[in-house]
Design a protein around this motif. Structure first.
Motif, short mmCIF file in Angstrom:
data_model
loop_
_atom_site.label_atom_id
_atom_site.label_comp_id
_atom_site.label_asym_id
_atom_site.label_seq_id
_atom_site.Cartn_x
_atom_site.Cartn_y
_atom_site.Cartn_z
N UNK A 185 0.45 -24.05 3.87
CA UNK A 185 -0.75 -23.47 3.48
C UNK A 185 -0.63 -21.95 3.08
N UNK A 186 -1.54 -21.26 2.63
CA UNK A 186 -1.39 -19.93 2.42
C UNK A 186 -1.79 -19.16 3.64
N UNK A 187 -2.21 -19.83 4.58
CA UNK A 187 -2.21 -19.08 6.12
C UNK A 187 -0.90 -18.95 6.78
N UNK A 188 0.10 -19.69 6.07
CA UNK A 188 1.35 -19.88 6.89
C UNK A 188 2.12 -18.54 6.17
N UNK A 189 2.54 -17.67 7.20
CA UNK A 189 3.51 -16.48 6.84
C UNK A 189 4.68 -16.52 7.72
N UNK A 190 5.43 -15.77 7.16
CA UNK A 190 6.89 -15.31 7.64
C UNK A 190 6.51 -14.28 8.77
N UNK A 191 7.84 -13.74 9.50
CA UNK A 191 7.49 -12.96 10.59
C UNK A 191 7.19 -11.65 10.19
N UNK A 192 7.02 -11.25 8.93
CA UNK A 192 6.50 -9.88 8.50
C UNK A 192 5.23 -10.09 8.01
N UNK A 193 4.63 -11.32 8.12
CA UNK A 193 3.18 -11.41 7.49
C UNK A 193 3.12 -11.67 5.97
N UNK A 194 4.33 -11.99 5.45
CA UNK A 194 4.26 -12.39 4.02
C UNK A 194 3.99 -14.09 3.60
N UNK A 195 3.91 -14.35 2.58
CA UNK A 195 3.62 -15.45 2.27
C UNK A 195 4.97 -16.54 2.21
N UNK A 196 4.61 -17.60 2.64
CA UNK A 196 5.85 -18.61 2.53
C UNK A 196 5.67 -19.49 1.26
N UNK A 197 6.74 -19.84 0.83
CA UNK A 197 6.86 -20.75 -0.52
C UNK A 197 7.70 -21.71 -0.29
N UNK A 198 7.83 -22.93 -1.01
CA UNK A 198 8.57 -23.97 -1.05
C UNK A 198 9.95 -23.77 -1.25
N UNK A 199 11.12 -24.02 -0.27
CA UNK A 199 12.47 -23.80 -0.48
C UNK A 199 13.25 -24.44 -1.56
N UNK A 200 12.54 -24.18 -2.75
CA UNK A 200 13.23 -24.75 -4.02
C UNK A 200 13.74 -23.87 -5.12
N UNK A 201 14.88 -24.21 -5.56
CA UNK A 201 15.45 -23.48 -6.52
C UNK A 201 14.86 -23.68 -7.82
N UNK A 202 13.81 -23.02 -8.43
CA UNK A 202 12.99 -23.26 -9.57
C UNK A 202 13.87 -22.78 -10.73
N UNK A 203 13.39 -23.27 -11.90
CA UNK A 203 14.08 -23.02 -13.21
C UNK A 203 14.05 -21.57 -13.50
N UNK A 204 15.16 -20.89 -13.77
CA UNK A 204 14.97 -19.51 -13.89
C UNK A 204 15.65 -18.75 -12.41
N UNK A 205 15.79 -19.31 -11.72
CA UNK A 205 16.23 -18.51 -10.38
C UNK A 205 17.78 -18.91 -10.38
N UNK A 206 18.41 -18.21 -9.57
CA UNK A 206 19.81 -18.11 -9.17
C UNK A 206 20.12 -19.32 -8.18
N UNK A 207 21.34 -20.06 -8.36
CA UNK A 207 21.30 -21.18 -7.08
C UNK A 207 22.54 -20.65 -6.34
N UNK A 208 21.80 -20.38 -5.25
CA UNK A 208 22.76 -19.61 -4.07
C UNK A 208 23.80 -20.22 -3.41
N UNK A 209 23.77 -21.63 -3.70
CA UNK A 209 25.02 -22.29 -3.00
C UNK A 209 26.00 -22.77 -4.14
N UNK A 210 26.00 -22.10 -5.42
CA UNK A 210 26.92 -22.44 -6.42
C UNK A 210 28.30 -22.31 -6.17
N UNK A 211 28.62 -21.03 -5.56
CA UNK A 211 30.02 -20.84 -5.24
C UNK A 211 30.53 -21.59 -4.08
N UNK A 212 29.79 -21.96 -2.90
CA UNK A 212 30.11 -22.94 -1.97
C UNK A 212 30.51 -24.30 -2.73
N UNK A 213 29.77 -24.56 -3.61
CA UNK A 213 29.85 -25.90 -4.40
C UNK A 213 31.31 -25.91 -5.25
#
Length: 229
Positions: free
Chosen positions: A128-156
């Motif tokens: 929910x929008x009321x769920x925040x990180x430790x700095x008070x920022x919004x949380x979002x789904x941990x999904x790599x969306x189209x147009x975003x980098x794939x952080x695990x690619x080098x490991x793969x």
């Protein structure tokens, strides 16, 4: 010493468990245009829609179980050094018992800070929008969306380079950079490609055995072949 078996899995293996894919339905994912629910632009435009969409996917995940394809891959750990690299965001490989699973495109059961990519939390229920990180920022789904980098690619890439055997299951080999991983396999190793509608693979000199069937049926065939070897 066990041979290293590397498995690349796509949406096809999870489809057998009842998780719908969007590539078979004209770009619609559970009735939504993927641009609306799987891009940074979609998130900025309508975050409420995006949160609701992934909350529904998370809820759906609790109702499905691993299928035989997932289970065979988990069982192969008894005889091989198995690494699974998946494009899927579900947890069905882990649920089946696989112990080394690298998620290229994120995980439904995790969320992260919208401003700090390293702030990641396990998450089982609605976000929910009321769920925040430790700095008070919004949380979002941990999904790599189209147009975003794939952080695990080098490991793969590093994992595929060490493979003695490569299995590809349930992917159209159309989503990049994930589809490029096959080109990092050593040219001498065998490759099994399981998909009901297998794509044509170009510029790969390996011995490729194409098995045009479902992930479960294909893995039964591959399992028998691997036991012979």
């Amino acid at each position: 010493m066990k041979k290293k078996l590397v498995v690349l899995t796509g949406a096809g293996i999870s489809a057998e468990s009842g998780i719908k894919t969007f590539r078979d339905s004209d770009g619609l994912w559970e009735g939504h245009n993927v641009m609306d629910v799987a891009t940074p632009e979609g998130w900025l435009k309508n975050p409420a829609l995006v949160l609701d969409f992934y909350n529904q996917r998370r809820s759906q995940l609790k109702e499905v179980e691993p299928n035989l394809g997932h289970q065979i891959l988990a069982d192969l750990e008894q005889h091989f050094d198995v690494d699974i690299i998946t494009q899927n965001v579900d947890n069905l490989h882990e649920k089946a018992g696989s112990t080394r699973v690298l998620h290229l495109h994120g995980e439904l059961l995790k969320v992260r800070s919208a401003t700090n990519t390293n702030y990641i939390l396990d998450w089982q229920d609605d976000l929910n929008f009321s769920d925040l990180d430790d700095k008070g920022n919004t949380l979002r789904p941990h999904i790599v969306w189209f147009g975003e980098e794939v952080p695990a690619l080098e490991e793969a890439v590093a994992i595929v380079e060490k493979a003695d055997i490569l299995i590809i299951i349930g992917t159209s080999l159309q989503v990049y950079p994930a589809a490029s991983l096959i080109h990092f396999a050593h040219t001498s190793i065998p490759i099994y490609y399981i998909d009901p509608k297998p794509a044509t693979i170009y510029d790969v000199p390996n011995d490729i055995k194409i098995i045009a069937t479902s992930g479960s049926e294909g893995m039964k065939i591959v399992q028998k072949e691997l036991k012979k070897g």
